[in-house]
Design an enzyme around this catalytic site. Structure first.
Site, short mmCIF file in Angstrom:
data_model
loop_
_atom_site.label_atom_id
_atom_site.label_comp_id
_atom_site.label_asym_id
_atom_site.label_seq_id
_atom_site.Cartn_x
_atom_site.Cartn_y
_atom_site.Cartn_z
N ASP A 1 0.67 -1.22 0.05
CA ASP A 1 -0.12 -0.12 0.07
C ASP A 1 0.73 1.36 -0.06
O ASP A 1 0.55 2.30 -0.67
CB ASP A 1 -1.06 -0.13 1.05
CG ASP A 1 -1.84 1.28 1.23
OD1 ASP A 1 -2.65 1.41 0.38
OD2 ASP A 1 -1.58 2.15 2.37
N GLU B 1 -1.96 -5.32 -3.45
CA GLU B 1 -1.25 -4.63 -2.71
C GLU B 1 -0.13 -5.41 -2.22
O GLU B 1 1.17 -5.01 -2.19
CB GLU B 1 -1.81 -3.74 -1.69
CG GLU B 1 -2.95 -2.84 -2.20
CD GLU B 1 -3.27 -1.96 -1.13
OE1 GLU B 1 -3.35 -0.90 -1.14
OE2 GLU B 1 -3.72 -2.63 -0.02
#
Length: 231
Positions: free
Chosen positions: A53, A124
């Site tokens: 992320d 992610e």
């Protein structure tokens, strides 16, 4: 073991990334539901998701900052929010067929391979795994290759407003009413909740969304309402 090896080979072919450390890819593809049923395995993709992320945020920020210099700081932030979100991540995951390679617990097999939050989290985690395995340059290449067309499309359409703001503006213009959001479901352990939100105009439910926070769930619901042209 052979089944896992085949899955890894197919995943790398689709991702167009060959991992030096195959264990990182295994970790990136392992959902927490598998650990719940196989506690001795001791790995899930949650920490890689956390890392990925941050890497994704950095790479997208760098790209839009250097390519769209005429945008204000506020518009850059809005554009980034419309790129780094659960809906876009799920779109990328489906394009890469990530659902075919995720390792899930038996209880999650029925719907997990099509669940947006699981798919987005896996993307992610894969980005985090690429970063640890091959560094920021390879991570940058992977992200730009897969996100560039979406970034350009949103910039071209001047899609800078966050979905909730855009939906509110449309709702007021067309109905003179404000959208109302309701969190209708929460699932997962306390430290890793997934929220399910619905957005309404009056008594009419426009769309639903899910995310790792109430805000993200509401944003996804708003984005779906805009995409479906529910108003």
């Amino acid at each position: 073991m052979k089944k896992i090896d085949n899955r890894l080979a197919l995943a790398q072919k689709k991702l167009k990334v060959t991992f030096n450390n195959q264990d990182l890819l295994v970790e990136a593809l392992t959902h927490r539901s598998y650990l719940a049923e196989n506690p001795k395995k001791e790995i899930t993709n949650e920490k890689l998701e956390f890392l990925g992320d941050a890497v994704l945020d950095l790479v997208v920020t760098d790209f839009i900052y250097n390519n769209y210099r005429k945008l204000s700081e506020g518009d850059l932030a809005k554009l980034r929010a419309n790129i780094v979100n659960a809906e876009v991540l799920a779109t990328i995951a489906k394009k890469l067929k990530i659902g075919e390679y995720i390792v899930l617990g038996k209880g999650a097999e029925h719907t997990g391979r099509k669940t947006d939050s699981i798919l987005g989290d896996a993307v992610e985690a894969i980005i985090g795994a690429i970063y640890l395995d091959q560094g920021i340059d390879k991570s940058n290449d992977f992200i730009i290759k897969n996100f560039k067309s979406i970034i350009k499309s949103k910039y071209k359409l001047k899609d800078y407003s966050d979905p909730k703001t855009a939906l509110q503006e449309r709702a007021i213009l067309k109905t003179s009413q404000m959208p109302i959001y309701k969190i209708v479901k929460e699932k997962g352990p306390y430290h890793d909740r997934t929220f399910h939100a619905e957005v309404f105009i009056g008594d009419k439910m426009l769309a639903s969304g899910e995310g790792k926070s109430k805000k993200k769930a509401e944003q996804q619901a708003a984005a779906k309402a805009l995409r479906l042209k529910s108003l």
